[in-house]
Design an enzyme around this catalytic site. Structure first.
Site, PDB file in Angstrom:
ATOM      1  N   ASN A 170      -5.884  -8.421  -2.832  1.00 22.64           N
ATOM      2  CA  ASN A 170      -5.340  -7.017  -3.815  1.00 22.64           C
ATOM      3  C   ASN A 170      -4.022  -6.984  -3.296  1.00 22.64           C
ATOM      4  O   ASN A 170      -2.984  -7.722  -2.775  1.00 22.64           O
ATOM      5  CB  ASN A 170      -6.339  -6.026  -3.849  1.00 22.64           C
ATOM      6  CG  ASN A 170      -5.923  -5.294  -4.972  1.00 22.64           C
ATOM      7  OD1 ASN A 170      -6.110  -5.756  -6.092  1.00 22.64           O
ATOM      8  ND2 ASN A 170      -5.974  -4.319  -4.382  1.00 22.64           N
ATOM      9  N   LYS A 171      -3.444  -5.888  -3.859  1.00 27.32           N
ATOM     10  CA  LYS A 171      -2.315  -5.601  -4.503  1.00 27.32           C
ATOM     11  C   LYS A 171      -1.803  -5.152  -3.182  1.00 27.32           C
ATOM     12  O   LYS A 171      -2.124  -4.745  -2.172  1.00 27.32           O
ATOM     13  CB  LYS A 171      -2.006  -4.697  -5.038  1.00 27.32           C
ATOM     14  CG  LYS A 171      -0.304  -4.357  -5.522  1.00 27.32           C
ATOM     15  CD  LYS A 171       0.810  -5.526  -5.970  1.00 27.32           C
ATOM     16  CE  LYS A 171       0.564  -6.056  -6.734  1.00 27.32           C
ATOM     17  NZ  LYS A 171       1.233  -7.569  -7.392  1.00 27.32           N
ATOM     18  N   ASP A 220      -7.824  -9.165  -6.400  1.00 26.88           N
ATOM     19  CA  ASP A 220      -6.662 -10.638  -7.389  1.00 26.88           C
ATOM     20  C   ASP A 220      -7.992 -11.598  -7.015  1.00 26.88           C
ATOM     21  O   ASP A 220      -8.170 -12.159  -7.607  1.00 26.88           O
ATOM     22  CB  ASP A 220      -6.171 -10.735  -7.084  1.00 26.88           C
ATOM     23  CG  ASP A 220      -5.266  -9.173  -7.640  1.00 26.88           C
ATOM     24  OD1 ASP A 220      -4.842  -8.129  -7.168  1.00 26.88           O
ATOM     25  OD2 ASP A 220      -4.550  -9.681  -8.378  1.00 26.88           O
ATOM     26  N   ARG A 273       0.470 -17.546 -12.269  1.00 23.86           N
ATOM     27  CA  ARG A 273       0.195 -16.886 -11.481  1.00 23.86           C
ATOM     28  C   ARG A 273      -0.939 -17.260 -10.588  1.00 23.86           C
ATOM     29  O   ARG A 273      -2.057 -17.471 -10.883  1.00 23.86           O
ATOM     30  CB  ARG A 273       0.223 -15.382 -11.903  1.00 23.86           C
ATOM     31  CG  ARG A 273       1.057 -14.610 -12.564  1.00 23.86           C
ATOM     32  CD  ARG A 273       1.536 -13.214 -12.173  1.00 23.86           C
ATOM     33  NE  ARG A 273       1.672 -12.727 -10.844  1.00 23.86           N
ATOM     34  CZ  ARG A 273       1.689 -11.093 -10.502  1.00 23.86           C
ATOM     35  NH1 ARG A 273       0.886 -10.590 -12.051  1.00 23.86           N
ATOM     36  NH2 ARG A 273       2.281 -10.911  -9.525  1.00 23.86           N
ATOM     37  N   ARG A 285       0.435  -7.520 -16.803  1.00 20.02           N
ATOM     38  CA  ARG A 285      -0.463  -8.249 -15.607  1.00 20.02           C
ATOM     39  C   ARG A 285      -1.947  -7.774 -15.076  1.00 20.02           C
ATOM     40  O   ARG A 285      -2.008  -7.063 -16.287  1.00 20.02           O
ATOM     41  CB  ARG A 285       0.790  -8.302 -13.982  1.00 20.02           C
ATOM     42  CG  ARG A 285       1.292  -6.139 -14.812  1.00 20.02           C
ATOM     43  CD  ARG A 285       0.955  -4.919 -13.834  1.00 20.02           C
ATOM     44  NE  ARG A 285      -0.099  -5.243 -13.524  1.00 20.02           N
ATOM     45  CZ  ARG A 285      -0.869  -3.975 -13.260  1.00 20.02           C
ATOM     46  NH1 ARG A 285      -1.206  -3.656 -14.679  1.00 20.02           N
ATOM     47  NH2 ARG A 285      -1.496  -4.044 -12.808  1.00 20.02           N
ATOM     48  N   GLY A 286      -2.933  -7.546 -13.999  1.00 21.04           N
ATOM     49  CA  GLY A 286      -3.491  -7.501 -13.542  1.00 21.04           C
ATOM     50  C   GLY A 286      -4.798  -8.464 -13.671  1.00 21.04           C
ATOM     51  O   GLY A 286      -4.721  -8.820 -14.844  1.00 21.04           O
ATOM     52  N   ALA A 287      -5.211  -8.625 -12.985  1.00 22.16           N
ATOM     53  CA  ALA A 287      -6.002  -9.759 -12.751  1.00 22.16           C
ATOM     54  C   ALA A 287      -6.899 -10.374 -13.740  1.00 22.16           C
ATOM     55  O   ALA A 287      -6.641 -11.389 -14.534  1.00 22.16           O
ATOM     56  CB  ALA A 287      -6.700  -9.765 -11.880  1.00 22.16           C
ATOM     57  N   GLN A 293       4.105  -0.423 -10.004  1.00 16.37           N
ATOM     58  CA  GLN A 293       2.277  -0.297 -11.157  1.00 16.37           C
ATOM     59  C   GLN A 293       1.709   1.161 -10.938  1.00 16.37           C
ATOM     60  O   GLN A 293       1.639   1.415 -12.682  1.00 16.37           O
ATOM     61  CB  GLN A 293       1.484  -1.471 -10.790  1.00 16.37           C
ATOM     62  CG  GLN A 293       2.176  -2.833 -11.041  1.00 16.37           C
ATOM     63  CD  GLN A 293       2.685  -3.743  -9.829  1.00 16.37           C
ATOM     64  OE1 GLN A 293       2.932  -2.980  -8.881  1.00 16.37           O
ATOM     65  NE2 GLN A 293       2.531  -4.905  -9.634  1.00 16.37           N
TER      66      GLN A 293
END
Ligand code: MRU
Length: 333
Positions: A232-233, A222, A75, A32-34, A181
């Site tokens: 973003n998150k 993101d 995603r 995960r993570g862009a 996270q």
């Protein structure tokens, strides 16, 4: 891929031979993570090339396009995934030579995308570290470190660079519900780097700011719309609001590949809604905390309007508002 679902308890590396499994690993957040999912998708597409039985370039291209569509669906919010697929397909389209050479070419391009990511992160981290002062207490949201990228990291990369430059800093780590996270991954990374930190619950930062305990807020991105709005998150928007109200700078750090020049405003960014179970299955003392029949909504991201962001930290430098104008100027450098 390091299986990020298992950290910090277990460090396990998974290998994949099929693009469908790479897509599933992205969807289920093994990775995960862009930027990390962008690089993973590039390798996924390279795998698709080797999986395909096609003997002509045209037939191979058809299989690659199908694989690209499949990977993109894993995603929807982080644009790096679609960006990497597009870059790979464009290279495939423009390639002149036989199918087998194209397969090799795609594998090399995926490696190039991964290597570039590390270099870009280091560059943006150097720009960002110049904003950090000795003694700063920094709120960080989600995980934006080496795990979320190919290596080094974006927002956490800035923090790491400042630390390596000898600045005495301390990080308030938002735990980042529901996948945690921050509490799991960012805390684990900060341990490796020897950077002092405290985990805080997601709702704490406003109070800490009012107490004068926070000097900076840094998070990743993101997808960034052309007008500077940042997806973003989930929780980033509330963090930026609290920072704004307290006159504390809130920075978003990301590679330029995270900017979606085709999307005018942040409200056009597709926001992933994940399954309610991620919220509802939380346990305390070994027992589920929510009523058996409880329902939940689980938006994975939110959008922070550009007016709440003090600056973007990118590999082209620190970009201040008005973002649209200043990004253009930065791009020619
Ligand atoms: O759902 P996740 O864990 O993939 O979300 C990640 C984030 O929101 C990060 O802040 C963002 O991708 C930047 S990572 C360098």
């Amino acid at each position: 891929m390091i299986d990020q679902r298992l950290l910090p308890q277990d460090f396990k590396i998974n290998s994949y031979n099929r693009y469908q499994d790479v897509a599933e690993a992205i969807q289920t957040m093994v990775i995960r993570g862009a930027p990390a999912i962008g690089a993973a998708a590039a390798f996924g597409l390279a795998l698709a090339g080797f999986q395909s039985q096609a003997s002509t370039k045209e037939a191979l291209l058809q299989d690659l396009r199908e694989a690209g569509e499949h990977l993109k669906k894993a995603r929807p919010t982080a644009v790096n995934l679609a960006w990497a697929v597009k870059r790979m397909l464009r290279a495939a389209d423009g390639f002149e030579g036989p199918a087998d050479k194209l397969r090799e070419h795609l594998q090399n391009l995926a490696k190039e995308i991964a290597d570039e990511d590390v270099e870009i992160n280091k560059r943006l981290s150097e720009f960002g570290a110049a904003l950090i002062e000795d003694g700063d207490h920094i709120v960080h949201h989600c995980n934006t470190g080496a795990l979320a990228t190919v290596d080094w990291g974006t927002a956490l990369g800035v923090i790491r660079m400042a630390h390596e430059q000898g600045k005495k800093i301390h990080v308030f780590v938002d735990e980042t519900r529901p996948r945690l996270q921050g509490a799991r991954l960012t805390a684990w990374e900060l341990e490796q780097y020897g950077i002092p930190y405290d985990i805080i619950t997601d709702g704490s930062s406003g109070y800490l700011m009012r107490k004068g305990l926070v000097q900076k807020v840094i998070f990743g991105a993101d997808r960034v719309a052309a007008n500077g709005d940042v997806a973003n998150k989930i929780g980033s928007y509330m963090l930026a609001l609290a920072a704004y109200d307290n006159g504390i700078p809130a920075y978003s750090a990301f590679p330029i590949s995270t900017v979606d020049f085709e999307l005018e405003r942040g409200d056009l960014i597709p926001i992933e809604e994940r399954e309610a179970a991620e919220v509802l299955q939380l346990q305390l003392l070994g027992k589920r905390v929510t009523p058996e029949s409880a329902s939940a909504r689980n938006f994975a991201f939110d959008v922070t309007p550009a007016r709440l962001i003090s600056a973007w930290i990118t590999e082209k430098g620190v970009i201040y508002p008005p973002f649209k104008v200043n990004l253009k100027a930065a791009m020619v450098n």
